[in-house]
Design an enzyme around this catalytic site. Sequence first.
Site, mmCIF file in Angstrom:
data_model
loop_
_atom_site.group_PDB
_atom_site.id
_atom_site.type_symbol
_atom_site.label_atom_id
_atom_site.label_comp_id
_atom_site.label_asym_id
_atom_site.label_seq_id
_atom_site.Cartn_x
_atom_site.Cartn_y
_atom_site.Cartn_z
ATOM 1 N N ASP A 163 29.998 0.918 20.156
ATOM 2 C CA ASP A 163 29.387 0.132 18.988
ATOM 3 C C ASP A 163 27.834 0.289 19.266
ATOM 4 O O ASP A 163 27.289 -0.622 18.779
ATOM 5 C CB ASP A 163 29.758 -1.202 18.893
ATOM 6 N N LYS A 221 26.392 5.067 17.401
ATOM 7 C CA LYS A 221 26.343 6.459 17.412
ATOM 8 C C LYS A 221 26.331 7.276 16.213
ATOM 9 O O LYS A 221 25.673 8.350 16.113
ATOM 10 C CB LYS A 221 27.615 7.008 18.323
HETATM 11 P P1 IMP Z 1 42.010 1.200 22.402
HETATM 12 O O1 IMP Z 1 41.017 2.240 22.230
HETATM 13 O O2 IMP Z 1 42.489 0.864 21.028
HETATM 14 O O3 IMP Z 1 43.156 1.420 23.044
HETATM 15 O O4 IMP Z 1 41.353 -0.232 22.776
HETATM 16 C C1 IMP Z 1 41.143 -0.284 24.139
HETATM 17 C C2 IMP Z 1 39.572 -1.143 24.653
HETATM 18 O O5 IMP Z 1 38.714 -0.320 23.919
HETATM 19 C C3 IMP Z 1 39.557 -2.393 23.541
HETATM 20 O O6 IMP Z 1 38.769 -3.233 24.567
HETATM 21 C C4 IMP Z 1 38.941 -1.894 22.400
HETATM 22 O O7 IMP Z 1 38.128 -3.037 21.810
HETATM 23 C C5 IMP Z 1 38.022 -0.972 23.045
HETATM 24 N N1 IMP Z 1 37.382 0.042 21.889
HETATM 25 C C6 IMP Z 1 38.226 0.957 21.331
HETATM 26 N N2 IMP Z 1 37.460 1.649 20.374
HETATM 27 C C7 IMP Z 1 36.309 1.079 20.292
HETATM 28 C C8 IMP Z 1 35.184 1.492 19.567
HETATM 29 O O8 IMP Z 1 34.906 2.197 18.882
HETATM 30 N N3 IMP Z 1 34.273 0.423 19.912
HETATM 31 C C9 IMP Z 1 34.172 -0.655 20.720
HETATM 32 N N4 IMP Z 1 35.248 -0.874 21.355
HETATM 33 C C10 IMP Z 1 36.193 -0.059 21.195
#
Ligand code: IMP
Length: 425
Positions: free
Chosen positions: A13, A16
Amino acid sequence: MAVTLVIGAQWGDEGKGRVVDFLSRGASVVARFGGGSNAGHTVRVGDKTYKLRIVPSGVVAGVEHCIIGPGTVVSPAALVAELDTLEFNGVDTSRVWVSDLAHLILPYHIEMDKAAERERGEDALGTTGNGIGPAYVDRVARTGLRAGDLLDLRRLRHALFARTHELRARGIALDLDATVADLARQAERIVPHVRDTIALLHEQLRAGRNVLAEGAQGSLLDVTFGTYPYVTSSVTVAGGACAGLGFGPKEVDAVVGVVKAYQTRVGGGPFPTELQDHDGAELRKRGAEFGVVTGRPRRCGWLDLVALRYAVQINGITHIALTKLDVLDTFYQLSVCTSYEDAGDASLPFAIARGARPVYESVPGWLKTTVSAHAFEDLPYNAREYISFIERHVGVPVSYVSIGPERSQMIVRPGAPVAVAASAR
Ligand code: IMP
């Protein structure tokens, strides 16, 4: 020219999407190298806001080729929805290409992701619930399906059938007919976009064109280098671009690390500089810090230069794009974390997990609006000092400064990579 990497240097976040959109106008290819529709990249043009999930942000600027690379995981349902929404909003998606090697996220991955989070209870990672982890698990377990499999639905059905037993044992009832019927419908829309993206990428490189590799999430969410286990399941650091797109490190010209002027995190996990007070609430309000994908409020805190120095090392960041500087315009005084107490000699993820405490230096705020600055010299003196402070502590130039979501609200400093971008304002 060659490849410019744009990666997130914090917990995602960082902005990018808007940096990639800005630099896109000097590139012929923009390529996503990892992650899936867990990403939420926002691009604002005039009064229109585009929220990209898996399609590279360069699509909005009309870049010639937008590649969803071999290292990504792609949900056919989410991709179809995203392509349709973009087309509906007048964005040409005819040159969005999906690598035939990209792995597919299927509905059962999403079920598994949500079930695993429920089982973790209080220790939930706070995933986005998009099935990212289970899809990457299937990839390394060699049980996954790839975008290229959408070209042969008979084989795909066979492969899915082979998994029904194991899935049932895990409490997931796979309706084979319905799943294949959905995939057949989605394949009609997606197959024209599926190709060998490696050949395309190298053709463009040989022709001397600029390639932008667009990172997703941030370095501190990297599966190896991040704050494990509170991380995503992909390689988010710069090295992941080579492995996720299929080119060698010698092609890389510059690594742009995107850094928010303060720190945010969404989901679980340690966050040394987190603020639970009025300042944290002010950052959230002024920065509109709510997740693009899940709408969750983001945790906010002061800029962590220890973590940023680490990100500079593990990515080889050559230039920083500092975003959301304007969010700090109303602060009388800023704190910046320059070292950790009780860090021992563990690696940064372990130091953070073991409760290393941030040591702050105070920096005066500027209490003036920055949103209409066009050049570095237009910024208030204390804002310029804040930027110099960062540069001194991390040893990398801040080459871009964004002071608002509009394309025009980006200050480009001398020496910034992708020369064309400078004249594109
Ligand atoms: P996942 O990628 O959905 O498995 O989530 C794993 C961790 O990465 C969690 O803490 C999400 O909140 C974080 N996360 C995944 N994608 C993003 C993103 O694009 N921005 C910020 N946090 C992310």
